[in-house]
Design an enzyme around this catalytic site. Structure first.
Site, PDB file in Angstrom:
ATOM      1  N   HIS A  37     -10.436   1.171   0.625  1.00 41.05           N
ATOM      2  CA  HIS A  37      -9.437   0.885  -0.411  1.00 41.05           C
ATOM      3  C   HIS A  37      -9.028  -0.576  -0.361  1.00 41.05           C
ATOM      4  CE1 HIS A  37      -5.446   0.720   1.693  1.00 41.05           C
ATOM      5  NE2 HIS A  37      -5.988   1.574   2.544  1.00 41.05           N
ATOM      6  N   GLU A  50      -4.965   3.696  -3.497  1.00 44.49           N
ATOM      7  CA  GLU A  50      -5.016   4.588  -2.344  1.00 44.49           C
ATOM      8  C   GLU A  50      -3.621   4.792  -1.781  1.00 44.49           C
ATOM      9  OE1 GLU A  50      -5.420   5.488   2.078  1.00 44.49           O
ATOM     10  OE2 GLU A  50      -4.344   3.927   0.994  1.00 44.49           O
ATOM     11  N   GLU A  51      -2.843   3.710  -1.776  1.00 47.49           N
ATOM     12  CA  GLU A  51      -1.512   3.775  -1.190  1.00 47.49           C
ATOM     13  C   GLU A  51      -0.534   4.603  -2.026  1.00 47.49           C
ATOM     14  OE1 GLU A  51      -1.030   2.981   1.690  1.00 47.49           O
ATOM     15  OE2 GLU A  51      -2.245   1.262   2.293  1.00 47.49           O
ATOM     16  N   HIS A  60       1.992  -0.982   7.173  1.00 51.13           N
ATOM     17  CA  HIS A  60       2.796  -0.895   5.949  1.00 51.13           C
ATOM     18  C   HIS A  60       4.009  -1.815   5.996  1.00 51.13           C
ATOM     19  CE1 HIS A  60       1.263   3.164   4.130  1.00 51.13           C
ATOM     20  NE2 HIS A  60       0.310   2.247   4.266  1.00 51.13           N
ATOM     21  N   ASP A  88     -11.241   2.533   6.719  1.00 56.68           N
ATOM     22  CA  ASP A  88      -9.822   2.310   6.417  1.00 56.68           C
ATOM     23  C   ASP A  88      -9.118   1.900   7.698  1.00 56.68           C
ATOM     24  OD1 ASP A  88      -7.318   2.282   5.318  1.00 56.68           O
ATOM     25  OD2 ASP A  88      -7.371   4.331   4.549  1.00 56.68           O
ATOM     26  N   ASP A  95      -4.629  -3.083   6.759  1.00 59.09           N
ATOM     27  CA  ASP A  95      -4.607  -1.904   5.881  1.00 59.09           C
ATOM     28  C   ASP A  95      -4.560  -2.329   4.420  1.00 59.09           C
ATOM     29  OD1 ASP A  95      -4.397   0.654   4.875  1.00 59.09           O
ATOM     30  OD2 ASP A  95      -2.290   0.874   5.372  1.00 59.09           O
TER      31      ASP A  95
END
Length: 506
Positions: free
Chosen positions: A265, A310-311, A440, A339, A277
């Site tokens: 992603h 994706e998130e 994140h 990922d 990420d």
């Protein structure tokens, strides 16, 4: 990566010798390197960490110029798409950017109010809403142990009937935490971040049973200090549909009815640039594609994908697979997912295709065990790395492929889960600390990567992809697809790459 965990025990696979890619050396033997197709050896030599790092620098600069992130629906994401597309076209690929529609959760109310003070609480994706005015009850704090809210007995000793449960993030999925709280009687749940910044852009993964919101680490700590007081949680929202693009690139050579597909992603969360990420997976995939080239000497076509949204719940990959008809899905021999492959306190996880760990979800579709073995064997033989399994928990882009019966596998170096003493002894790094403490968050930058892990995993990505491009039958154990007529195969292959009804060529 949408919210995920990864603490698993060592994988132990008894695959048939005729299906294994290479033999695993004994524990005392120095890595001698694997034996395999010449293309795999060549590609692995050419895919280096410097090339991968150059793409990460590009993604970091794109984020820096666009409010610090590359989230879907932002200029940073669009610039990321344009960067990847430009590189692929320069390498001779047939490249498309098929559009998809994704829902955006627009908050109408996002508060947790205690004694006149209000804290921001953002409803997780898939969470039910509260009624207007919210839900009120006593704030009950779940003890902050190593696995907060992950076991039913975490809720023993307190009366959660009609209460609002406050749980620290980490060690298990949001879904598990909120279901345990609901089973104990809680009417709503607040999950406090375990890293700086708000808890947003995450999902329960499936429709929730009670309203569940996320609060920042600092607000969570403040709320833990107010346990026992009355709290009113108001979580309301509406959805708006927006349009974004995936990136799909396929070699012009190789069988179009036995396609090897690999994806990562491309989007970040809004809170940071998303360099681990999932810049790492995207950059490793891009460098592999560029070094392979658009017209390699392969038996099976290779299709690369960079997914959007994706998130927000795996939207781009899910919509892509669902848009393929049954024959087009049959043309995909297997799917490889990358990922987070450079976490700063890195683990070496391989998706547990045969469910030998017996944890969480069951095995992947037939062939997934052999995909797992291919990565396991390569990392052992070439890098001297003993991997562990990680569950197909539905929190990355392999989800819809597995749901459609397509074998899948891939690599993961860990997110918010914490490294155990045994893992630190085996892999190095810090025991008791998160695999990626910046997950994140705004700290997910170029400064916070394990480039040794990134280098090893990029090589594994290149090796396994190239090996399957030569043969899925010898390596994977899945019989090749029956050849269609030339005209039918060509038409179907193009349709699988370009969706004429909603394709956007960048």
């Amino acid at each position: 990566m949408s919210a995920k965990n990864g603490v698993r025990r060592a994988v132990a696979i008894a695959a048939s010798a005729s299906l294994a890619l290479v033999a695993v050396p004994t524990a005392t033997a120095a890595p001698a390197g694997p034996d395999g197709p010449a293309l795999a050896k060549k590609l692995t030599k050419e895919v280096g960490v410097d090339g991968v790092n150059r793409h990460l620098i590009a993604l970091q600069r794109i984020a820096d110029r666009n409010d610090g992130n590359r989230a879907v629906g932002t200029p940073g994401y669009d610039a990321s798409v344009d960067y990847v597309v430009g590189k692929l076209r320069g390498a001779g690929y047939e490249v498309t950017t098929p559009q998809f529609t994704y829902p955006v959760q627009v908050y109408d109310a996002a508060t947790a109010a205690v004694g006149g003070d209000e804290y921001e609480a953002l409803a997780l994706e898939e969470s039910p809403q509260t009624p207007v005015g919210g839900l009120t009850g006593p704030l009950r704090a779940v003890p902050e142990d190593a696995t907060p809210g992950c076991e039913a007995d975490d809720f023993a000793g307190q009366d959660f009937t009609g209460a609002i449960a406050l749980i620290r993030r980490g060690a298990c999925t949001f879904d598990v935490k909120h279901r345990n709280a609901a089973a104990a009687g809680a009417v709503a749940v607040l999950v406090a971040n375990n890293a700086d910044g708000p808890l947003s852009g995450v999902t329960l993964g499936s429709p929730g049973v009670v309203p569940t919101g996320g609060v920042s680490k600092a607000d969570g700590t403040a709320l833990f200090g107010r346990a026992g007081q009355q709290v009113t949680v108001d979580l309301r929202f509406h959805e708006e549909n927006r349009v974004a693009r995936n990136v799909i690139a396929q070699t012009r050579t190789g069988r179009s009815d036995n396609v090897v597909m690999a994806g990562a992603h491309l989007d970040s969360v809004e809170e940071g640039p998303g360099i681990n990420d999932n810049g790492t997976g995207s950059a490793g995939l891009l460098e592999t594609a560029l070094k392979l080239g658009g017209s390699p000497k392969v038996n099976n076509a290779v299709r690369f994908a960079w997914w959007g949204a994706e998130e927000l719940g795996l939207v781009g990959s899910t919509e892509y697979v669902r848009a393929l008809d049954f024959e087009q899905q049959l043309d995909i021999a297997l799917y490889l997912n990358f990922d987070m492959i450079g976490s700063p306190n890195a683990a070496y996880f391989v998706y547990d295709g045969d469910d030998s760990d017996g944890v969480g979800a069951g095995p992947g579709p037939h062939g997934s065990a052999q995909v797992e073995q291919a990565f396991t064997d390569y990392l052992a033989a070439a890098k001297g790395v003993e991997v562990e399994g990680t569950d197909f928990d539905g929190r990355s882009d392999y989800g819809e492929f597995i749901a459609r019966g397509i074998p899948a596998g891939g690599l993961f170096t860990g997110a918010e889960g914490k490294k155990t003493d045994d893992q630190a002894a085996k892999w190095g790094g810090e025991a008791g600390a998160a695999f990626d403490p910046n997950y994140h968050g705004p700290g997910d930058t170029l400064a916070n990567l394990d480039r040794t892990a990134l280098d090893r995993n990029a090589d594994a990505l290149a090796w396994v992809t190239a090996s399957y491009a030569i043969s899925t039958e010898d390596v994977n154990g899945v019989p090749p697809r029956a050849t269609r007529s030339t005209s039918r195969a060509a038409a179907q292959a193009r349709a699988a790459v370009v969706h004429p009804s909603h394709a956007d060529v960048a």
